[in-house]
Write a protein that holds these residues in place. Structure first.
Motif, mmCIF file in Angstrom:
data_model
loop_
_atom_site.group_PDB
_atom_site.id
_atom_site.type_symbol
_atom_site.label_atom_id
_atom_site.label_comp_id
_atom_site.label_asym_id
_atom_site.label_seq_id
_atom_site.Cartn_x
_atom_site.Cartn_y
_atom_site.Cartn_z
ATOM 1 N N VAL A 23 -59.980 5.395 5.742
ATOM 2 C CA VAL A 23 -59.428 4.200 6.781
ATOM 3 C C VAL A 23 -58.041 3.780 6.093
ATOM 4 C CG1 VAL A 23 -60.273 2.059 7.571
ATOM 5 C CG2 VAL A 23 -61.872 3.842 7.006
ATOM 6 N N ALA A 24 -57.378 3.450 7.178
ATOM 7 C CA ALA A 24 -56.065 2.889 6.918
ATOM 8 C C ALA A 24 -55.885 1.677 7.851
ATOM 9 C CB ALA A 24 -54.905 3.529 7.200
ATOM 10 N N VAL A 25 -56.043 0.139 7.338
ATOM 11 C CA VAL A 25 -55.934 -0.920 8.407
ATOM 12 C C VAL A 25 -54.559 -1.506 8.405
ATOM 13 C CG1 VAL A 25 -56.437 -3.244 8.351
ATOM 14 C CG2 VAL A 25 -58.295 -1.568 7.794
ATOM 15 N N LEU A 26 -53.813 -1.703 9.645
ATOM 16 C CA LEU A 26 -52.720 -2.251 9.854
ATOM 17 C C LEU A 26 -52.800 -3.679 10.644
ATOM 18 C CD1 LEU A 26 -50.694 1.039 11.217
ATOM 19 C CD2 LEU A 26 -50.946 0.287 8.951
ATOM 20 N N ASP A 27 -52.416 -4.677 10.125
ATOM 21 C CA ASP A 27 -52.596 -5.858 10.807
ATOM 22 C C ASP A 27 -51.333 -6.856 10.282
ATOM 23 O OD1 ASP A 27 -55.497 -7.453 11.742
ATOM 24 O OD2 ASP A 27 -53.651 -8.597 11.202
ATOM 25 N N ARG A 28 -50.957 -7.728 11.192
ATOM 26 C CA ARG A 28 -49.723 -8.471 10.877
ATOM 27 C C ARG A 28 -50.206 -9.858 10.168
ATOM 28 N NH1 ARG A 28 -47.914 -10.549 16.895
ATOM 29 N NH2 ARG A 28 -49.368 -12.319 17.301
ATOM 30 N N THR A 47 -49.439 -4.689 5.932
ATOM 31 C CA THR A 47 -49.118 -5.979 6.847
ATOM 32 C C THR A 47 -48.135 -5.189 7.860
ATOM 33 O OG1 THR A 47 -49.418 -7.652 5.194
ATOM 34 C CG2 THR A 47 -48.020 -8.088 6.982
ATOM 35 N N CYS A 48 -48.390 -5.048 9.068
ATOM 36 C CA CYS A 48 -47.602 -4.546 10.026
ATOM 37 C C CYS A 48 -47.479 -5.002 11.402
ATOM 38 C CB CYS A 48 -47.638 -3.077 9.957
ATOM 39 S SG CYS A 48 -46.899 -2.069 11.158
ATOM 40 N N ASP A 49 -46.718 -5.542 12.133
ATOM 41 C CA ASP A 49 -46.603 -5.707 13.502
ATOM 42 C C ASP A 49 -46.643 -4.257 14.387
ATOM 43 O OD1 ASP A 49 -46.191 -6.383 16.208
ATOM 44 O OD2 ASP A 49 -44.846 -7.865 15.883
ATOM 45 N N VAL A 50 -47.646 -3.795 14.896
ATOM 46 C CA VAL A 50 -47.692 -2.490 15.195
ATOM 47 C C VAL A 50 -47.041 -2.391 16.459
ATOM 48 C CG1 VAL A 50 -49.696 -2.081 13.925
ATOM 49 C CG2 VAL A 50 -49.932 -2.936 16.310
ATOM 50 N N ALA A 51 -46.504 -3.150 17.274
ATOM 51 C CA ALA A 51 -45.902 -3.386 18.437
ATOM 52 C C ALA A 51 -44.262 -3.131 18.014
ATOM 53 C CB ALA A 51 -45.932 -4.735 19.151
ATOM 54 N N ARG A 52 -43.844 -3.209 16.686
ATOM 55 C CA ARG A 52 -42.477 -3.043 16.653
ATOM 56 C C ARG A 52 -42.366 -1.416 16.130
ATOM 57 N NH1 ARG A 52 -41.060 -6.091 11.766
ATOM 58 N NH2 ARG A 52 -39.078 -4.776 12.031
ATOM 59 N N GLU A 53 -41.548 -0.686 16.821
ATOM 60 C CA GLU A 53 -41.369 0.837 16.891
ATOM 61 C C GLU A 53 -40.931 1.016 15.461
ATOM 62 O OE1 GLU A 53 -38.546 4.216 18.803
ATOM 63 O OE2 GLU A 53 -38.619 2.161 19.425
ATOM 64 N N ASP A 54 -40.111 0.567 14.671
ATOM 65 C CA ASP A 54 -39.494 0.928 13.328
ATOM 66 C C ASP A 54 -40.775 0.474 12.251
ATOM 67 O OD1 ASP A 54 -39.186 -1.987 13.669
ATOM 68 O OD2 ASP A 54 -37.592 -2.204 12.478
ATOM 69 N N ALA A 55 -41.427 -0.698 12.331
ATOM 70 C CA ALA A 55 -42.234 -1.327 11.582
ATOM 71 C C ALA A 55 -43.763 -0.255 11.589
ATOM 72 C CB ALA A 55 -42.810 -2.605 11.675
ATOM 73 N N LEU A 56 -44.096 0.129 12.674
ATOM 74 C CA LEU A 56 -45.319 1.089 12.767
ATOM 75 C C LEU A 56 -44.794 2.536 12.299
ATOM 76 C CD1 LEU A 56 -48.221 1.586 13.488
ATOM 77 C CD2 LEU A 56 -47.524 1.879 15.839
ATOM 78 N N ALA A 57 -43.699 2.974 12.699
ATOM 79 C CA ALA A 57 -43.291 4.431 12.030
ATOM 80 C C ALA A 57 -43.327 4.469 10.546
ATOM 81 C CB ALA A 57 -42.053 4.724 12.845
ATOM 82 N N GLU A 58 -42.926 3.357 10.026
ATOM 83 C CA GLU A 58 -42.676 3.206 8.704
ATOM 84 C C GLU A 58 -44.002 3.133 7.931
ATOM 85 O OE1 GLU A 58 -40.936 0.484 5.074
ATOM 86 O OE2 GLU A 58 -40.209 0.327 7.199
ATOM 87 N N LEU A 112 -50.538 4.517 20.214
ATOM 88 C CA LEU A 112 -50.923 5.660 20.906
ATOM 89 C C LEU A 112 -49.885 6.561 20.747
ATOM 90 C CD1 LEU A 112 -52.982 7.129 22.721
ATOM 91 C CD2 LEU A 112 -51.982 5.920 24.624
ATOM 92 N N ARG A 113 -48.524 6.293 21.235
ATOM 93 C CA ARG A 113 -47.420 7.089 21.407
ATOM 94 C C ARG A 113 -47.258 7.998 20.021
ATOM 95 N NH1 ARG A 113 -42.465 6.199 20.011
ATOM 96 N NH2 ARG A 113 -42.144 4.411 18.994
ATOM 97 N N LEU A 114 -47.232 7.194 19.109
ATOM 98 C CA LEU A 114 -47.061 7.754 17.618
ATOM 99 C C LEU A 114 -48.179 8.762 17.091
ATOM 100 C CD1 LEU A 114 -44.968 4.979 15.859
ATOM 101 C CD2 LEU A 114 -44.201 7.010 16.984
ATOM 102 N N VAL A 115 -49.247 8.397 17.071
ATOM 103 C CA VAL A 115 -50.446 8.974 16.622
ATOM 104 C C VAL A 115 -50.597 10.229 17.405
ATOM 105 C CG1 VAL A 115 -51.333 7.311 15.544
ATOM 106 C CG2 VAL A 115 -52.197 7.506 17.555
ATOM 107 N N ALA A 116 -50.550 10.146 18.830
ATOM 108 C CA ALA A 116 -50.772 11.406 19.637
ATOM 109 C C ALA A 116 -49.962 12.358 19.106
ATOM 110 C CB ALA A 116 -50.798 11.067 20.988
ATOM 111 N N SER A 117 -48.556 12.014 19.095
ATOM 112 C CA SER A 117 -47.577 12.870 18.925
ATOM 113 C C SER A 117 -47.805 13.758 17.583
ATOM 114 C CB SER A 117 -46.132 12.323 18.653
ATOM 115 O OG SER A 117 -45.317 13.134 18.290
ATOM 116 N N ASP A 118 -48.370 13.103 16.483
ATOM 117 C CA ASP A 118 -48.585 13.715 15.439
ATOM 118 C C ASP A 118 -49.887 14.578 15.444
ATOM 119 O OD1 ASP A 118 -47.959 13.976 12.374
ATOM 120 O OD2 ASP A 118 -49.948 13.442 12.251
ATOM 121 N N MET A 119 -50.936 14.013 16.247
ATOM 122 C CA MET A 119 -52.255 14.647 16.195
ATOM 123 C C MET A 119 -52.183 16.017 17.076
ATOM 124 S SD MET A 119 -54.991 11.776 17.624
ATOM 125 C CE MET A 119 -55.615 10.469 16.460
ATOM 126 N N SER A 120 -51.073 16.023 17.985
ATOM 127 C CA SER A 120 -50.775 17.284 18.795
ATOM 128 C C SER A 120 -50.391 18.484 18.021
ATOM 129 C CB SER A 120 -49.693 17.058 19.869
ATOM 130 O OG SER A 120 -48.657 16.718 19.455
#
Length: 246
Positions: A23-28, A47-58, A112-120
């Motif tokens: 499990v990996a938990v992401l929370d601001r 600690t991460c604001d998952v709505a921010r593109e750069d923060a979530l990618a990192e 959704l967009r980032l994990v789906a891209s990797d899952m594919s």
């Protein structure tokens, strides 16, 4: 999973951990993330604001390095928000509306967009060739939005509306997409309400006549993960509750 340090997300993270998932938990909320780490040292919590593109990618780069690439993604990040379209102060400020979208819609779409891209690109598994599943959190407010919930209902309604087209698009890769629409649950979002108000909310539930237990949400998440036939659906979890106008 996003929003996994409290409420519905915390219960789901715990259940996944008990089931043997990495499990990996992401929370601001940094304090909540610290509590997760104290309770489960083997969970990766960031600690991460998952709505921010750069923060979530990192953050996802760290997740993949530590826990492996994700086949399950659960989006629970979000906050409640109440403000009328028109009040004594005038029209709702656009900044308020956009903040609710940021916290509840953009956070879900970004994950959704980032994990789906990797899952594919993952190796297909099982007889159906499934590669992964993404489960988002909508709300019964998407369908029964109350007065003062116009921004929240819009955000959760958009999450619900994304589910089917996303599932259709990702079907070619063997990636499923679902959304859960919980009703009134006993989570920190209700902690500040007077006991009388909480009791009244519980009595509004047709059956069972109580607030939902976050573990019941987690149970449904696990069922959705295991049932490959579930795809493209928004599932209400509300004890037959239909919200009144106010």
């Amino acid at each position: 999973m996003s929003g996994g340090a409290s409420g519905l997300g915390f219960a789901t993270a715990r259940r996944l951990h008990e089931a043997g998932a990495r499990v990996a938990v992401l929370d601001r909320d940094a304090e909540a993330v610290a509590r997760v780490l104290r309770e489960w040292p083997d969970i990766l919590a960031l600690t991460c604001d998952v709505a921010r593109e750069d923060a979530l990618a990192e953050a996802l780069t760290k997740v993949y390095e530590r826990q492996g690439r994700a086949r399950i993604a659960v989006a629970c990040a979000g906050v409640a928000g109440a403000r009328r379209l028109v009040s004594r102060e005038g029209p709702m400020p656009m900044t308020d509306f956009l903040q609710i979208l940021h916290d509840n819609l953009f956070s879900s779409f970004n994950l959704l967009r980032l994990v789906a891209s990797d899952m594919s690109t993952l190796k297909p598994l099982g007889r159906d060739g499934e590669r992964g599943v993404a489960i988002m959190t909508s709300s019964i407010a998407a369908f029964d939005g109350q007065i003062g919930q116009i921004a929240y209902a819009a955000a959760k309604g958009a999450v619900a509306a994304m589910t089917l087209p996303a599932a259709r698009e990702l079907a070619q890769f063997g990636v499923r997409v679902l959304a859960l629409a919980p009703g009134l649950f006993d989570t920190p979002l209700l902690d500040n309400l007077p006991s009388e108000t909480r009791a009244a909310l519980a009595q509004a539930m047709p059956f069972p006549r109580r607030l939902g237990d976050p573990d019941e949400f987690a149970d449904l998440v696990l069922h959705c993960i295991g049932n490959v036939a579930l795809n493209g659906e928004v599932i209400r979890l509300d004890g037959a509750l239909r919200l009144p106008a106010r």
